[in-house]
Design an enzyme around this catalytic site. Sequence first.
Site, PDB file in Angstrom:
ATOM      1  N   LYS A  13      81.215  12.630 -80.362  1.00  0.00           N
ATOM      2  CA  LYS A  13      82.096  13.737 -80.772  1.00  0.00           C
ATOM      3  C   LYS A  13      81.274  14.897 -81.347  1.00  0.00           C
ATOM      4  O   LYS A  13      81.475  16.041 -80.975  1.00  0.00           O
ATOM      5  CB  LYS A  13      83.101  13.258 -81.838  1.00  0.00           C
ATOM      6  CG  LYS A  13      83.974  12.103 -81.372  1.00  0.00           C
ATOM      7  CD  LYS A  13      84.931  11.644 -82.448  1.00  0.00           C
ATOM      8  CE  LYS A  13      84.262  11.086 -83.689  1.00  0.00           C
ATOM      9  NZ  LYS A  13      83.507   9.817 -83.471  1.00  0.00           N
ATOM     10  N   ARG A  88      92.062  10.637 -88.609  1.00  0.00           N
ATOM     11  CA  ARG A  88      91.528   9.281 -88.434  1.00  0.00           C
ATOM     12  C   ARG A  88      92.631   8.239 -88.473  1.00  0.00           C
ATOM     13  O   ARG A  88      92.361   7.068 -88.264  1.00  0.00           O
ATOM     14  CB  ARG A  88      90.568   8.922 -89.569  1.00  0.00           C
ATOM     15  CG  ARG A  88      89.294   9.734 -89.609  1.00  0.00           C
ATOM     16  CD  ARG A  88      88.399   9.340 -88.487  1.00  0.00           C
ATOM     17  NE  ARG A  88      87.185   8.690 -88.843  1.00  0.00           N
ATOM     18  CZ  ARG A  88      85.993   9.288 -88.899  1.00  0.00           C
ATOM     19  NH1 ARG A  88      85.874  10.563 -88.688  1.00  0.00           N
ATOM     20  NH2 ARG A  88      84.928   8.584 -89.152  1.00  0.00           N
ATOM     21  N   ARG A 127      70.280   6.826 -83.842  1.00  0.00           N
ATOM     22  CA  ARG A 127      70.499   8.251 -84.149  1.00  0.00           C
ATOM     23  C   ARG A 127      69.565   8.725 -85.262  1.00  0.00           C
ATOM     24  O   ARG A 127      69.318   8.011 -86.229  1.00  0.00           O
ATOM     25  CB  ARG A 127      71.944   8.482 -84.586  1.00  0.00           C
ATOM     26  CG  ARG A 127      72.173   9.888 -85.137  1.00  0.00           C
ATOM     27  CD  ARG A 127      73.615  10.284 -85.232  1.00  0.00           C
ATOM     28  NE  ARG A 127      74.403   9.381 -86.038  1.00  0.00           N
ATOM     29  CZ  ARG A 127      75.716   9.458 -86.158  1.00  0.00           C
ATOM     30  NH1 ARG A 127      76.387  10.388 -85.489  1.00  0.00           N
ATOM     31  NH2 ARG A 127      76.378   8.602 -86.890  1.00  0.00           N
ATOM     32  N   ARG A 160      70.981   8.023 -90.901  1.00  0.00           N
ATOM     33  CA  ARG A 160      72.133   8.014 -91.816  1.00  0.00           C
ATOM     34  C   ARG A 160      72.302   6.617 -92.417  1.00  0.00           C
ATOM     35  O   ARG A 160      72.112   5.622 -91.716  1.00  0.00           O
ATOM     36  CB  ARG A 160      73.412   8.394 -91.051  1.00  0.00           C
ATOM     37  CG  ARG A 160      73.743   9.856 -91.146  1.00  0.00           C
ATOM     38  CD  ARG A 160      74.840  10.302 -90.234  1.00  0.00           C
ATOM     39  NE  ARG A 160      76.079   9.544 -90.289  1.00  0.00           N
ATOM     40  CZ  ARG A 160      77.187   9.866 -89.621  1.00  0.00           C
ATOM     41  NH1 ARG A 160      77.195  10.960 -88.861  1.00  0.00           N
ATOM     42  NH2 ARG A 160      78.269   9.132 -89.700  1.00  0.00           N
ATOM     43  N   ARG A 171      82.426   0.186 -89.238  1.00  0.00           N
ATOM     44  CA  ARG A 171      83.096   1.446 -88.857  1.00  0.00           C
ATOM     45  C   ARG A 171      83.917   1.254 -87.588  1.00  0.00           C
ATOM     46  O   ARG A 171      85.010   1.806 -87.443  1.00  0.00           O
ATOM     47  CB  ARG A 171      82.059   2.560 -88.666  1.00  0.00           C
ATOM     48  CG  ARG A 171      81.523   3.077 -89.992  1.00  0.00           C
ATOM     49  CD  ARG A 171      80.201   3.784 -89.843  1.00  0.00           C
ATOM     50  NE  ARG A 171      80.253   4.957 -89.003  1.00  0.00           N
ATOM     51  CZ  ARG A 171      79.181   5.510 -88.431  1.00  0.00           C
ATOM     52  NH1 ARG A 171      77.972   4.984 -88.627  1.00  0.00           N
ATOM     53  NH2 ARG A 171      79.303   6.564 -87.680  1.00  0.00           N
TER      54      ARG A 171
HETATM   55  P1  AP5 Z   1      77.230  11.648 -82.163  1.00  0.00           P
HETATM   56  O1  AP5 Z   1      77.561  12.858 -81.369  1.00  0.00           O
HETATM   57  O2  AP5 Z   1      76.638  11.877 -83.507  1.00  0.00           O
HETATM   58  O3  AP5 Z   1      78.509  10.680 -82.253  1.00  0.00           O
HETATM   59  P2  AP5 Z   1      79.859  10.825 -83.057  1.00  0.00           P
HETATM   60  O4  AP5 Z   1      80.961  10.387 -82.178  1.00  0.00           O
HETATM   61  O5  AP5 Z   1      79.968  12.187 -83.680  1.00  0.00           O
HETATM   62  O6  AP5 Z   1      79.605   9.709 -84.135  1.00  0.00           O
HETATM   63  P3  AP5 Z   1      79.722   9.711 -85.705  1.00  0.00           P
HETATM   64  O7  AP5 Z   1      79.002   8.485 -86.180  1.00  0.00           O
HETATM   65  O8  AP5 Z   1      79.239  10.987 -86.327  1.00  0.00           O
HETATM   66  O9  AP5 Z   1      81.233   9.575 -85.871  1.00  0.00           O
HETATM   67  P4  AP5 Z   1      81.973   8.937 -86.998  1.00  0.00           P
HETATM   68  O10 AP5 Z   1      83.335   9.348 -86.622  1.00  0.00           O
HETATM   69  O11 AP5 Z   1      81.774   7.520 -87.297  1.00  0.00           O
HETATM   70  O12 AP5 Z   1      81.261   9.593 -88.281  1.00  0.00           O
HETATM   71  P5  AP5 Z   1      81.666  10.840 -89.192  1.00  0.00           P
HETATM   72  O13 AP5 Z   1      80.435  11.563 -89.498  1.00  0.00           O
HETATM   73  O14 AP5 Z   1      82.842  11.564 -88.638  1.00  0.00           O
HETATM   74  O15 AP5 Z   1      76.266  10.733 -81.284  1.00  0.00           O
HETATM   75  C1  AP5 Z   1      75.716   9.543 -81.783  1.00  0.00           C
HETATM   76  C2  AP5 Z   1      74.297   9.348 -81.227  1.00  0.00           C
HETATM   77  O16 AP5 Z   1      74.364   9.191 -79.806  1.00  0.00           O
HETATM   78  C3  AP5 Z   1      73.360  10.533 -81.462  1.00  0.00           C
HETATM   79  O17 AP5 Z   1      72.073  10.046 -81.706  1.00  0.00           O
HETATM   80  C4  AP5 Z   1      73.373  11.312 -80.134  1.00  0.00           C
HETATM   81  O18 AP5 Z   1      72.145  11.946 -79.912  1.00  0.00           O
HETATM   82  C5  AP5 Z   1      73.630  10.201 -79.124  1.00  0.00           C
HETATM   83  N1  AP5 Z   1      74.480  10.624 -78.005  1.00  0.00           N
HETATM   84  C6  AP5 Z   1      75.634  11.333 -78.092  1.00  0.00           C
HETATM   85  N2  AP5 Z   1      76.175  11.522 -76.871  1.00  0.00           N
HETATM   86  C7  AP5 Z   1      75.338  10.897 -75.985  1.00  0.00           C
HETATM   87  C8  AP5 Z   1      75.358  10.723 -74.569  1.00  0.00           C
HETATM   88  N3  AP5 Z   1      76.359  11.209 -73.808  1.00  0.00           N
HETATM   89  N4  AP5 Z   1      74.363  10.026 -74.000  1.00  0.00           N
HETATM   90  C9  AP5 Z   1      73.369   9.493 -74.758  1.00  0.00           C
HETATM   91  N5  AP5 Z   1      73.284   9.622 -76.092  1.00  0.00           N
HETATM   92  C10 AP5 Z   1      74.267  10.317 -76.715  1.00  0.00           C
HETATM   93  O19 AP5 Z   1      82.212  10.049 -90.476  1.00  0.00           O
HETATM   94  C11 AP5 Z   1      81.335   9.330 -91.318  1.00  0.00           C
HETATM   95  C12 AP5 Z   1      82.123   8.730 -92.458  1.00  0.00           C
HETATM   96  O20 AP5 Z   1      82.763   9.786 -93.217  1.00  0.00           O
HETATM   97  C13 AP5 Z   1      83.283   7.805 -92.029  1.00  0.00           C
HETATM   98  O21 AP5 Z   1      82.836   6.474 -91.805  1.00  0.00           O
HETATM   99  C14 AP5 Z   1      84.201   7.926 -93.253  1.00  0.00           C
HETATM  100  O22 AP5 Z   1      83.718   7.158 -94.325  1.00  0.00           O
HETATM  101  C15 AP5 Z   1      84.075   9.401 -93.626  1.00  0.00           C
HETATM  102  N6  AP5 Z   1      85.073  10.247 -92.944  1.00  0.00           N
HETATM  103  C16 AP5 Z   1      84.844  11.245 -92.040  1.00  0.00           C
HETATM  104  N7  AP5 Z   1      85.990  11.804 -91.629  1.00  0.00           N
HETATM  105  C17 AP5 Z   1      86.978  11.155 -92.306  1.00  0.00           C
HETATM  106  C18 AP5 Z   1      88.391  11.285 -92.307  1.00  0.00           C
HETATM  107  N8  AP5 Z   1      89.024  12.138 -91.516  1.00  0.00           N
HETATM  108  N9  AP5 Z   1      89.099  10.435 -93.105  1.00  0.00           N
HETATM  109  C19 AP5 Z   1      88.486   9.526 -93.905  1.00  0.00           C
HETATM  110  N10 AP5 Z   1      87.143   9.353 -93.932  1.00  0.00           N
HETATM  111  C20 AP5 Z   1      86.393  10.179 -93.150  1.00  0.00           C
END
Ligand code: AP5
Length: 221
Positions: A13, A88, A127, A160, A171
Amino acid sequence: MNIILLGPPGAGKGTQAVRLAGDLVLPHIATGDLLRKSVLQGAQLGKEAKDYMDKGLLVPDELVAKMLKARMADSDVKSGFILDGYPRNLNQAKTLDVLLKDFNLAIDLVVYLDSSESVIVQRLTGRLVCSGCGANFHIKNMPPKKTGICNHCGGKLFQRTDDKEETVRKRLEVYKQETASLIKYYESKQKLHRLSADEDAQSVLKKIAQLAKEFDDSLKV
Ligand code: AP5
């Protein structure tokens, strides 16, 4: 254009939102990034959120809603946005509907990035994130030109704390319990478009851009 990118952790994402935001000249609003910034700044919100994040749990809805409301009030959001990591759960989706109504906005497109568990674990445990500009890399899939150094700003790359395999699996569990119900919610509103995100990042971007173009054919993507 107002877009939500949905999908499990690691589906890509953030990677896609950054690229799409560049192409469409729209702000990228990522609740995870906003929360991590708050933690780094030592703000009260960050202090309350940190423990949940480190355990791979969702931060309480009311904390995230307050933070998002403040961001949505910024003037750059009026021309459109790409939302990543919110909503979420169903409660957050309903909160978002009310919030958008208050700002006279609505969601145009919800793109669900579907990814398999083995791909997710490989992506997240490999990552690397830049401590300077927040750019994402991957030790194998998208390695930086210089080991441990960001291509864009020269910042130091780090893993991270929630990208350790055990927390990644937690997660994913939380995602299945809470976030998966959103698929039905947006399907019932006829906003949801699914696509496979297991392909390379450029192919996934092309498919999202195509969906955006189908919605608004004046877009230059
Ligand atoms: P990346 O693009 O970073 O993936 P992502 O889907 O954004 O994954 P996240 O881990 O950031 O999502 P998340 O929803 O768990 O975490 P968030 O930060 O929102 O890609 C991942 C890796 O793969 C990278 O290394 C990239 O280079 C590689 N990659 C990407 N696409 C690729 C492809 N096509 N091919 C090959 N490689 C690829 O949330 C973190 C924490 O914050 C949560 O656990 C929670 O505690 C809190 N939080 C955030 N939002 C909320 C909310 N709305 N409500 C409550 N808690 C929240």
